[in-house]
Design a protein around this motif. Sequence first.
Motif, short mmCIF file in Angstrom:
data_model
loop_
_atom_site.label_atom_id
_atom_site.label_comp_id
_atom_site.label_asym_id
_atom_site.label_seq_id
_atom_site.Cartn_x
_atom_site.Cartn_y
_atom_site.Cartn_z
N LYS A 20 0.81 -1.42 -0.06
CA LYS A 20 -0.01 0.03 0.05
C LYS A 20 0.83 1.28 0.10
N GLN A 21 1.86 1.28 0.86
CA GLN A 21 2.64 2.66 0.82
C GLN A 21 3.28 2.81 -0.47
N THR A 22 3.63 1.60 -1.24
CA THR A 22 4.44 2.13 -2.59
C THR A 22 3.38 2.35 -3.58
N ALA A 23 2.00 1.59 -3.42
CA ALA A 23 0.97 2.16 -4.09
C ALA A 23 0.59 3.50 -4.02
N ASP A 24 0.54 3.92 -2.69
CA ASP A 24 0.30 5.17 -2.64
C ASP A 24 1.34 6.23 -3.37
N SER A 25 2.58 5.99 -3.27
CA SER A 25 3.46 6.70 -3.87
C SER A 25 3.53 6.50 -5.55
N SER A 26 3.13 5.46 -5.82
CA SER A 26 3.01 5.12 -7.36
C SER A 26 1.79 6.18 -7.81
N LEU A 27 0.70 6.25 -6.90
CA LEU A 27 -0.42 6.82 -7.24
C LEU A 27 -0.13 8.16 -7.20
N THR A 28 0.70 8.94 -6.39
CA THR A 28 1.12 10.16 -6.08
C THR A 28 1.69 10.73 -7.74
N ALA A 29 2.75 9.71 -8.11
CA ALA A 29 3.26 10.01 -9.33
C ALA A 29 1.99 9.98 -10.44
N ILE A 30 1.20 9.26 -10.20
CA ILE A 30 0.12 9.21 -11.47
C ILE A 30 -0.71 10.54 -11.20
N LEU A 31 -0.95 11.10 -10.11
CA LEU A 31 -1.79 12.36 -9.62
C LEU A 31 -0.81 13.61 -10.26
N ARG A 38 1.28 13.24 -12.84
CA ARG A 38 1.24 12.96 -14.33
C ARG A 38 -0.21 13.46 -14.75
N MET A 39 -1.15 13.39 -14.22
CA MET A 39 -2.51 13.74 -14.57
C MET A 39 -2.85 15.22 -14.40
N ALA A 40 -2.22 15.83 -13.61
CA ALA A 40 -2.21 17.35 -13.43
C ALA A 40 -1.54 17.98 -14.49
N ALA A 41 -0.18 17.26 -14.79
CA ALA A 41 0.71 18.04 -16.02
C ALA A 41 0.00 17.85 -17.20
N TYR A 42 -0.60 16.44 -17.48
CA TYR A 42 -1.06 16.24 -18.89
C TYR A 42 -2.29 17.09 -19.28
N THR A 43 -3.11 17.03 -18.11
CA THR A 43 -4.38 18.01 -18.31
C THR A 43 -4.37 19.48 -18.21
N GLY A 44 -3.39 19.96 -17.52
CA GLY A 44 -3.39 21.42 -17.11
C GLY A 44 -4.20 21.54 -15.96
N GLN A 45 -4.93 20.62 -15.35
CA GLN A 45 -5.82 20.95 -14.24
C GLN A 45 -5.28 20.64 -12.99
N ASN A 46 -5.82 21.12 -11.87
CA ASN A 46 -5.48 21.19 -10.49
C ASN A 46 -6.48 19.97 -10.01
N VAL A 47 -5.61 18.79 -9.77
CA VAL A 47 -6.18 17.50 -9.44
C VAL A 47 -5.88 17.23 -7.98
N ASP A 48 -6.87 16.70 -7.21
CA ASP A 48 -6.66 16.27 -5.80
C ASP A 48 -6.69 14.93 -5.69
N TRP A 49 -6.33 14.42 -4.27
CA TRP A 49 -6.03 13.02 -3.96
C TRP A 49 -7.23 12.33 -4.03
N GLU A 50 -8.37 12.95 -3.44
CA GLU A 50 -9.67 12.26 -3.45
C GLU A 50 -10.07 12.01 -4.77
N PHE A 51 -9.83 12.62 -5.81
CA PHE A 51 -10.38 12.56 -7.11
C PHE A 51 -9.75 11.32 -7.67
N VAL A 52 -8.28 11.19 -7.56
CA VAL A 52 -7.48 10.02 -8.22
C VAL A 52 -7.69 9.15 -7.39
N SER A 53 -7.71 8.89 -6.19
CA SER A 53 -7.82 7.44 -5.49
C SER A 53 -9.15 7.17 -5.38
#
Length: 474
Positions: A414-425, A427-442
């Motif tokens: 889980k701790q590594t999955a949390d860090s992997s999802l942080t990286a995804i968070l 990436r999603m923010a940069a790729y889309t140009g949007q402000n993305v929060d943890w609640e949305f991505v998780s």
Amino acid sequence: MPNSQSPKNTSPTNKSSRPESSSAALPNDAPQHPSSDQPSQTTSQPTRRNFLKAGTAASAVVASGLGATRAVRGAEPVDVSKDYVRIGLVGAGGRGGGAMNDTLTINDKIRVVAIADVDEKKPANLRKGIARYEEKVAIDDSKLHTGIDSYKRILDDSEIDLVLFATPPGFRPQYVAEAVDAGKHVFAEKPTCVDPAGYKTCLWAHAKAEANKTSIVTGTQYRRQANYVEAIKRIHDGEIGDIVSSQMRYCSTGIWYKNRIEGMSDTQYQLYNWMHFVWLSGDQIAEQAVHNIDTMNWVMGGPPVSAYGSGGRFTRPDDSEMWDNVEVDFMYSGNRPCSFMCRQIPNTKGETSNVIYGTKGTCTIHGGNKGASISDREGNETWSMKGDIGAAYKQEHKDLVDSILNNEPIVELKQTADSSLTAILGRMAAYTGQNVDWEFVSEKSELSLFPEDFDMDAELESPGYAVPGKTKLI
């Protein structure tokens, strides 16, 4: 002969990038594949949907899944009365070979008994390469598995207690989940997922491993590097005061690229050149810079609240979906910002470091062997410690084997999955140009990158690289 043929319609002006564009085309229902190397055949595989039925909450998933365990060894941890732990490897490329050498170097009570890879040459070549470890290696010809189903031969083998996974990241969530479901102990390389769908599978696998009392250790070696451990202990003990802000840098000069070989299908080529396709690697922010992100989550006590980012590409080959650089402002709880940057651009200055600013001083933790230090507000160094990344790579494998032999499971997925999802968070923010929060991505995101109707011989159109303002947040 190699050529530079690209998948069709790679221009972002024709179609939005797969990573954050269309959930309808990318459901949570896709077969998986065991290796980063060139594939050779087609088959039907179990799907990720089996591990996502109960939704995001791990407890709900486990409640629905515990009764469906596919028992290979009774879904029980290894018998601690044994003299050694029996190991099978899935993915015999460079990272798989590195993991093998690390565990064989530091552990005594182990036997490597099986190797699986898509490439028919790699298992035998790796067996030859580790033969110097003599009695620690006992691999019969019948335990050298190749082909698209080869990982299943490892999971179905009742003589194997521990499975090491060193495949492209896009396959990792399902493979780990299937291994846990089979009662195996697991070592999984980082990142453990490349999309929110994979994150949910990781949560399932983490909770199931806890219920099974089996171990999962991940390839976040800095968690076991002495100077990292000591530096972060000092931060948590208040040596630099309250954390005010931080910065992360993973900047390098480039990454490998493989030209397409004539006769390859789109799917075969993308697996062969997996780093450059987001459904397989997660882009550099997930595949490489997750080390810094994991360190910062460790420092901050958990993942960030939100992310806002940017980036782009200047030097990538035309058919690569990767960006050259990604910059993200992460906001952690307590209004603590972190400035993040990763970059792979030739002829630029490399830098891998984490800097944490506090009310009493600053802690700098470098990657590799460069070490860590703490300075007071006036810049005077008050503590330092050298780094030894080689020892850390080995220690993660010693801790894993010891946990099995001592019947004291470590479950850190889980701790590594949390860090992997942080990286995804990020990436999603940069790729889309949007402000993305943890609640949305998780919890809310429906993004699943794995191709529908996965077929090794099929056409697989690359959507090209992401363009902020065109690439959608889903």
